[in-house]
Design a protein around this motif. Sequence first.
Motif, mmCIF file in Angstrom:
data_model
loop_
_atom_site.group_PDB
_atom_site.id
_atom_site.type_symbol
_atom_site.label_atom_id
_atom_site.label_comp_id
_atom_site.label_asym_id
_atom_site.label_seq_id
_atom_site.Cartn_x
_atom_site.Cartn_y
_atom_site.Cartn_z
ATOM 1 N N VAL A 188 11.270 8.210 10.899
ATOM 2 C CA VAL A 188 11.198 8.707 9.521
ATOM 3 C C VAL A 188 9.793 9.242 9.290
ATOM 4 O O VAL A 188 8.800 8.611 9.673
ATOM 5 C CB VAL A 188 11.525 7.580 8.504
ATOM 6 C CG1 VAL A 188 11.340 8.062 7.080
ATOM 7 C CG2 VAL A 188 12.947 7.080 8.721
ATOM 8 N N GLU A 189 9.711 10.414 8.679
ATOM 9 C CA GLU A 189 8.409 11.036 8.412
ATOM 10 C C GLU A 189 7.558 10.145 7.509
ATOM 11 O O GLU A 189 8.055 9.538 6.565
ATOM 12 C CB GLU A 189 8.633 12.393 7.737
ATOM 13 C CG GLU A 189 7.384 13.237 7.638
ATOM 14 C CD GLU A 189 7.664 14.613 7.057
ATOM 15 O OE1 GLU A 189 6.725 15.209 6.506
ATOM 16 O OE2 GLU A 189 8.818 15.083 7.148
ATOM 17 N N ARG A 221 5.001 8.729 4.753
ATOM 18 C CA ARG A 221 4.833 9.003 3.322
ATOM 19 C C ARG A 221 3.419 8.625 2.901
ATOM 20 O O ARG A 221 2.859 7.659 3.386
ATOM 21 C CB ARG A 221 5.848 8.227 2.498
ATOM 22 C CG ARG A 221 7.287 8.682 2.792
ATOM 23 C CD ARG A 221 8.161 8.446 1.599
ATOM 24 N NE ARG A 221 9.549 8.707 1.873
ATOM 25 C CZ ARG A 221 10.234 9.716 1.343
ATOM 26 N NH1 ARG A 221 9.652 10.552 0.534
ATOM 27 N NH2 ARG A 221 11.508 9.869 1.625
ATOM 28 N N LEU A 231 11.863 2.000 10.088
ATOM 29 C CA LEU A 231 11.660 3.402 9.732
ATOM 30 C C LEU A 231 11.281 4.266 10.928
ATOM 31 O O LEU A 231 10.636 5.299 10.773
ATOM 32 C CB LEU A 231 10.576 3.515 8.651
ATOM 33 C CG LEU A 231 10.867 2.801 7.341
ATOM 34 C CD1 LEU A 231 9.714 2.960 6.378
ATOM 35 C CD2 LEU A 231 12.156 3.296 6.725
ATOM 36 N N GLU A 250 14.569 2.986 3.152
ATOM 37 C CA GLU A 250 13.162 3.187 2.791
ATOM 38 C C GLU A 250 12.799 2.379 1.545
ATOM 39 O O GLU A 250 11.715 1.794 1.472
ATOM 40 C CB GLU A 250 12.873 4.666 2.539
ATOM 41 C CG GLU A 250 12.858 5.512 3.785
ATOM 42 C CD GLU A 250 12.587 6.960 3.478
ATOM 43 O OE1 GLU A 250 11.486 7.434 3.800
ATOM 44 O OE2 GLU A 250 13.482 7.616 2.897
ATOM 45 N N ARG A 262 11.614 15.301 -0.389
ATOM 46 C CA ARG A 262 12.400 14.415 0.477
ATOM 47 C C ARG A 262 12.965 13.279 -0.344
ATOM 48 O O ARG A 262 12.241 12.629 -1.085
ATOM 49 C CB ARG A 262 11.495 13.828 1.564
ATOM 50 C CG ARG A 262 11.385 14.689 2.765
ATOM 51 C CD ARG A 262 10.531 14.096 3.867
ATOM 52 N NE ARG A 262 10.667 12.674 4.047
ATOM 53 C CZ ARG A 262 9.644 11.852 4.294
ATOM 54 N NH1 ARG A 262 8.429 12.323 4.361
ATOM 55 N NH2 ARG A 262 9.837 10.573 4.475
ATOM 56 N N TRP A 270 14.527 9.567 -0.959
ATOM 57 C CA TRP A 270 14.309 8.232 -0.416
ATOM 58 C C TRP A 270 15.651 7.616 -0.088
ATOM 59 O O TRP A 270 16.572 7.625 -0.915
ATOM 60 C CB TRP A 270 13.583 7.367 -1.445
ATOM 61 C CG TRP A 270 12.143 7.719 -1.620
ATOM 62 C CD1 TRP A 270 11.629 8.808 -2.262
ATOM 63 C CD2 TRP A 270 11.024 6.981 -1.141
ATOM 64 N NE1 TRP A 270 10.267 8.785 -2.209
ATOM 65 C CE2 TRP A 270 9.865 7.666 -1.527
ATOM 66 C CE3 TRP A 270 10.899 5.798 -0.420
ATOM 67 C CZ2 TRP A 270 8.588 7.209 -1.227
ATOM 68 C CZ3 TRP A 270 9.621 5.352 -0.126
ATOM 69 C CH2 TRP A 270 8.484 6.051 -0.519
ATOM 70 N N SER A 271 15.758 7.063 1.096
ATOM 71 C CA SER A 271 16.990 6.388 1.491
ATOM 72 C C SER A 271 16.937 4.936 1.010
ATOM 73 O O SER A 271 15.853 4.398 0.765
ATOM 74 C CB SER A 271 17.139 6.422 3.009
ATOM 75 O OG SER A 271 16.169 5.575 3.620
#
Length: 187
Positions: free
Chosen positions: A106-107, A109, A103, A63, A57, A59-60
């Motif tokens: 968002v999944e 982390r 977030l 994030e 995945r 990172w945005s």
Amino acid sequence: MDSYPYSHGSGFVNLLTSQQEVHNLEANPYDDVPVFPSQADSPSQAAHKPKVKRGRRKWSPTEDVVLISAWLNTSKDPVIGNEQKGNAFWSRIANYYGASPNLKGVERREPDHIKQRWAKINDGVCKFVGSYEAALKQQSSGQNDDDVMKLAHQIFTNDYDAKFNLEHAWRELRHDQKWCSAPTTKP
């Protein structure tokens, strides 16, 4: 007499063999069930199972900014300070990160992934600070901040043979003491 008790025909090996023979004589309703998970994955069975490989995945920037905020707040906590073990530190950062309203959806982390991302951000931003300082030293009259940034990106690319893609992180960290450019005076 041999010093090793299982070296001759008696002992442990015969015990195993005798148990196996008795086991083979009895009908076992679980004979088709594999004893170990690896036994179920024979080459013929593995060919029929589609493998689902989960990609990495990305990172945005959002994030990253939340991670930076979590790191800064946790590392500068006046109550706990730096009197904490590494795992506790990164767990606190992960909890702060995970609780951010920015977030939503968002999944989650893991602390290890957060720690790895922080290391990448820190390394890249530290390198870019050097490039930015070099660009500031080369700034001539008539050049604005955009010109300095463009030159800093060119210096970074030349020095590290890579494009700097963490400008959003640098903008968040640039005023913090650790990443702050030293004031330059021109002669």
